[in-house]
Design a protein around this motif. Structure first.
Motif, short mmCIF file in Angstrom:
data_model
loop_
_atom_site.label_atom_id
_atom_site.label_comp_id
_atom_site.label_asym_id
_atom_site.label_seq_id
_atom_site.Cartn_x
_atom_site.Cartn_y
_atom_site.Cartn_z
N PHE A 560 -13.95 -6.84 -3.96
CA PHE A 560 -14.24 -8.26 -4.15
C PHE A 560 -13.11 -8.95 -4.91
O PHE A 560 -12.75 -10.09 -4.59
CB PHE A 560 -15.56 -8.40 -4.92
CG PHE A 560 -15.96 -9.83 -5.18
CD1 PHE A 560 -16.45 -10.62 -4.15
CD2 PHE A 560 -15.84 -10.38 -6.44
CE1 PHE A 560 -16.80 -11.94 -4.38
CE2 PHE A 560 -16.20 -11.69 -6.68
CZ PHE A 560 -16.68 -12.46 -5.64
N TYR A 561 -12.52 -8.26 -5.88
CA TYR A 561 -11.39 -8.82 -6.62
C TYR A 561 -10.20 -9.05 -5.69
O TYR A 561 -9.54 -10.09 -5.74
CB TYR A 561 -11.01 -7.88 -7.76
CG TYR A 561 -9.71 -8.26 -8.46
CD1 TYR A 561 -9.69 -9.28 -9.40
CD2 TYR A 561 -8.53 -7.61 -8.17
CE1 TYR A 561 -8.52 -9.63 -10.04
CE2 TYR A 561 -7.35 -7.94 -8.79
CZ TYR A 561 -7.34 -8.95 -9.72
OH TYR A 561 -6.18 -9.31 -10.35
N HIS A 562 -9.91 -8.09 -4.83
CA HIS A 562 -8.80 -8.25 -3.89
C HIS A 562 -9.06 -9.42 -2.94
O HIS A 562 -8.13 -10.16 -2.60
CB HIS A 562 -8.62 -6.96 -3.09
CG HIS A 562 -8.02 -5.86 -3.90
ND1 HIS A 562 -8.05 -4.53 -3.51
CD2 HIS A 562 -7.36 -5.87 -5.10
CE1 HIS A 562 -7.45 -3.78 -4.43
NE2 HIS A 562 -7.04 -4.56 -5.39
N LYS A 563 -10.30 -9.58 -2.51
CA LYS A 563 -10.63 -10.69 -1.62
C LYS A 563 -10.42 -12.03 -2.32
O LYS A 563 -9.86 -12.97 -1.74
CB LYS A 563 -12.07 -10.55 -1.15
CG LYS A 563 -12.48 -11.54 -0.07
CD LYS A 563 -13.94 -11.38 0.30
CE LYS A 563 -14.21 -10.01 0.88
NZ LYS A 563 -15.63 -9.89 1.33
N MET A 564 -10.86 -12.12 -3.56
CA MET A 564 -10.66 -13.35 -4.32
C MET A 564 -9.18 -13.62 -4.58
O MET A 564 -8.71 -14.77 -4.52
CB MET A 564 -11.40 -13.27 -5.66
CG MET A 564 -12.89 -13.41 -5.57
SD MET A 564 -13.60 -13.56 -7.20
CE MET A 564 -12.76 -14.99 -7.83
N GLU A 565 -8.44 -12.57 -4.87
CA GLU A 565 -7.01 -12.72 -5.13
C GLU A 565 -6.30 -13.24 -3.89
O GLU A 565 -5.46 -14.15 -3.98
CB GLU A 565 -6.42 -11.37 -5.56
CG GLU A 565 -5.01 -11.48 -6.11
CD GLU A 565 -4.53 -10.15 -6.63
OE1 GLU A 565 -4.87 -9.12 -6.03
OE2 GLU A 565 -3.82 -10.13 -7.64
#
Length: 794
Positions: A560-565
């Motif tokens: 999820f962090y990678h997607k937001m980034e």
């Protein structure tokens, strides 16, 4: 889209779709096996002589020797029949896009009237214009609708379905979709049968099966109409997923009832066996559609593992596998909508982990584009079909249909909500019930199903079609136009457009684990328990098979962090602010960077992968132990815990250590009972030397030499003749083993003992210290330096 003649006595002739009737000069084309629907008519098959390349024709003439007319320009010419089909299809799509663009350019109109209503009006105007010039308007053919226009809309809804809200409210959605649709179908069919029996000679020939079939067609909530209206009013997530989920899942009930009553119409007598098999066919149709969708979704996810070297075809696999799932379900009369939803839900998490971000963007916008175009075409052709179709108006039948549809919907929602609220934690309020009942819109699915009916078994198909169009127009125009003011008037909670954050994701996962743990402790196999079991199975087996590379082992929070980034990076690129950001800085934490205070760089030793895996294994074994299923608490069936005895022993050891530490602190800070400080000892000795006599067993105790000159200094206390425990011929007593070094003095029996200096049994150490401070007689004349403390009698 095909055109049909106005007369119902002659069989319909297959004509080119979309706009015009075939000119009389063109010979009718035969049906080709590649075009079984009749919407497209191919060129007539050529003979063997025409096909064979060796059969040469005479120059400048036909086979009969007649010369062709000579053209002024040999290249130029008009051949409209050659490009008619794609030209007219492109023209209709272009018209739909221009209409959609025009509605959003004029916000004053689109804010008052829903887009679906405006598109139907455009269809009415276009149909009337075509009919006014003497041409035959096109009609929305059922095969074109079900095979080409409906799948993009359902795939877009299923692929981007909010899965968390859908699964949390799945029970409520199923009750509304299954029980509610059955109630509407049989309630409406039964009442319409009674109306037909009492309606006079024009209606009394319509039997019970025909009315039940009509009720099953008109009772289903249409997903296209619901999407078109509910997305414009921005209703809250709960009401949106309840109404939209019902419109998706009631397709299985509608398909079963439609084919069931259509088959019963061909039977001379319907038996109990036929009814039981029809009831069982509901599970076959719904579960079969889901099974087909899951199979194609898994295959699509597995195929996306191997597309890392050819990214350009990644979106194509998503579209093709989904469409094949829909066609495979329709092949066996299963629920194609259920198959599309299941395939989209299953493939999305794995496909997004495998494909590139550009492919994901392509899938997203292509689905949105085609679903929007299909929805626009459907509503335009609803208006055109209203003008061009064959209608039979019967006031009694049409008004009764509209009235009973509203009554059945309201009664069904009220009764089912009363039952559902007994099991829901978040109850459905009267406002929610009103919006659910008011949002039951009908649309093109009911129109297309009715258009599929055969005149041979349903002679009153035109009257059914007229009643269905009336109900569609009422729900889309009246309910669709008034639902926005009613939502504002009732102050119904609307959807809040907020971006998800890492903080929200962490708290969501924390609450999921907490609720799962509570269910485990209570011994309750609830929603969170099965969801956790499914997630564990997914992480342990499915992800390793369907996701390529290290992404299969990536935790959900990191993904999820990678997607937001990535999303924020794209937004920064689009806004033009990427040039100001150093390349080494994460775009998620841009707002937290202070350029004045740079972080101190820390040199961390590089760990090998084996070492990292070893650390992860240690953390998993110690911090994330697998939960064990324990029995729920019952005072009648208490089971001995194998760890209880060891745990009690550990608590006892901790308690003893704590008591020992407390006694040592008291010994070092506060004198034991009847033991005084050196200052108090000097005062007591001066007042009554007889009070301190040595004990009888003083030889076994150490002798303490105190320097009265400076009692506060550490050098003033000297332990002499200290013997270890157990030495001196005496075994250590339990008290000594528990308390360590013990000094005992004789109780003062002299009348010179002052009660002020004698602490009571109930006095606390703080009270003792306070009494000593208040009764200290002060300094006395100091004796000679080095004079030892010699008790009396030594």
């Amino acid at each position: 889209f095909a055109l049909h003649p106005s007369s119902t006595s002659t069989p319909p002739t297959p004509i080119l779709p979309l706009l015009h009737r075939t000119p009389p000069c063109i010979a009718p084309r035969s049906t080709h096996p590649l075009y079984p629907m009749g919407g497209f008519t191919p060129a007539p098959p050529a003979s063997a002589q025409e096909i064979h390349p060796l059969n040469k024709q005479p120059a400048n003439g036909s086979g009969e020797g007649h010369a062709k007319p000579r053209k002024a320009f040999p290249v130029l010419g008009i051949d409209y029949t050659h490009v008619r089909i794609p030209f007219e299809i492109s023209l209709w799509i272009l018209l739909a896009c221009l209409m959609k663009l025009g509605f959003h350019v004029i916000p004053s109109v689109s804010n008052i009237v829903p887009e679906s209503c405006l598109l139907i009006v455009v269809g009415l105007l276009v149909g009337g214009l075509i009919k006014g010039v003497g041409e035959k308007p096109p009609i929305l053919k059922s095969d074109i609708f079900f095979l080409f226009l409906l799948p993009p809309i359902i795939l877009d809804a299923g692929y981007f379905l909010p899965l968390r809200q859908f699964t949390e409210n799945l029970g409520t959605i199923l009750i509304f979709a299954v029980v509610g649709t059955l109630w509407n179908a049989f309630f409406l069919g039964g009442l319409m049968y009674a109306v037909c029996q009492l309606g006079g000679p024009g209606l009394n020939h319509i039997g019970l099966l025909a009315n039940l079939l009509f009720g099953s067609i008109i009772s289903a909530v249409d997903p296209v109409a619901v999407l078109a209206v509910f997305e414009e009013i921005h209703i809250n997530e709960l009401l949106h997923i309840l109404v939209f989920g019902e419109s998706l899942l009631n397709d299985a009930v509608t398909v079963v009832l439609y084919h069931l009553f259509e088959e019963f119409a061909n039977f001379e007598q319907v038996t109990i066996i036929d009814i039981i098999l029809g009831f069982l066919s509901f599970f076959v149709v719904s579960l079969g559609g889901v099974f087909v969708g899951v199979i194609y979704g898994v295959i699509a996810a597995f195929t996306s593992r191997f597309t890392s070297h050819i990214r350009v075809i990644e979106p194509l696999f998503v579209f093709l596998y989904s469409y094949m799932a829909y066609l495979s379900a329709e092949l066996f009369h299963l629920s194609g909508i259920m198959a599309l939803i299941a395939s989209g839900v299953v493939m999305r998490p794995y496909v997004e982990a495998n494909i590139s971000h550009k492919s994901h963007t392509t899938i997203k916008y292509f689905l949105k584009m085609w679903s929007s175009v299909s929805e626009t075409l459907i509503f335009i052709f609803l208006g055109v079909s209203t003008v061009a179709g064959h209608h039979y108006w019967n006031w009694t039948f049409v008004i009764s249909t509209l009235l009973f549809c509203l009554i059945a919907r309201v009664l069904g929602v009220l009764v089912l909500t009363w039952f559902i609220n007994k099991f829901r934690i978040v109850k459905l309020t009267p406002k929610d019930q009103f919006i659910i009942a008011y949002g039951g819109l009908r649309g093109a699915i009911a129109f297309s199903l009715c258009y599929l009916l055969d005149y041979k078994h349903f002679g009153m198909r035109d009257m059914f079609l007229t009643a269905i169009i009336t109900v569609i127009f009422f729900t889309v125009f009246v309910q669709g136009m008034t639902i926005r003011p009613l939502v504002d008037l009732l102050a119904v909670k609307k959807k809040q457009e907020t971006k998800r954050s890492i903080n929200e994701e962490i708290h969501t996962q924390f609450l999921d684990h907490l609720l799962t743990g509570i269910e485990d402790i209570c011994g309750h196999y609830g929603h969170h328990h099965w969801k956790d079991k499914l997630n564990r199975f997914n992480k342990k087996y499915v992800k390793k098979c369907l996701i390529a590379g290290e992404r299969s082992k990536e935790p959900q929070l990191i993904a999820f962090y990678h997607k937001m980034e990535m999303k924020q990076a794209i937004e920064l690129v689009e806004s033009g602010g990427i040039g100001k950001i150093p390349s080494a800085v994460s775009t998620v934490s841009i707002q937290n960077i202070n350029p004045k205070t740079l972080p101190v760089e820390r040199i961390l030793p590089a760990l090998s992968k084996d070492k990292e895996e070893e650390i992860r294994k240690i953390l998993r074994n110690n911090l994330q132990k697998t939960r064990q299923r324990l029995r729920s608490y019952n005072r009648h069936t208490l089971v001995a815990d194998p760890y209880e005895e060891a745990w009690n022993q550990m608590l006892l050891r901790r308690q003893k250590a704590r008591q020992l530490e407390q006694k040592m602190n008291n010994y070092l800070t506060v004198p034991a009972h009847k033991l005084d400080s050196p200052t108090m000892s000097r005062a007591r000795i001066g007042s009554d030397p007889l009070a301190y006599e040595p004990k009888a067993d003083s030889e076994n105790l150490p002798i303490i030499t105190i320097d009265p000159a400076s009692p506060q200094s550490p050098e003033s206390v000297d332990l002499m003749n200290e013997e270890p425990k157990g030495c001196g011929g005496l075994p250590p007593s339990p008290e000594e083993d528990e308390e360590g070094l013990v000094m005992r003095v004789k109780e003062p029996s002299s009348p010179g003992t002052d009660d002020v200096f004698t602490p009571g049994t109930g006095d606390s150490p703080s009270n003792q210290r306070m009494l000593r401070c208040l009764s200290d007689p002060g300094p006395r004349p100091e004796p000679e330096e080095g004079e030892p403390f010699i008790p009396k009698g030594q």
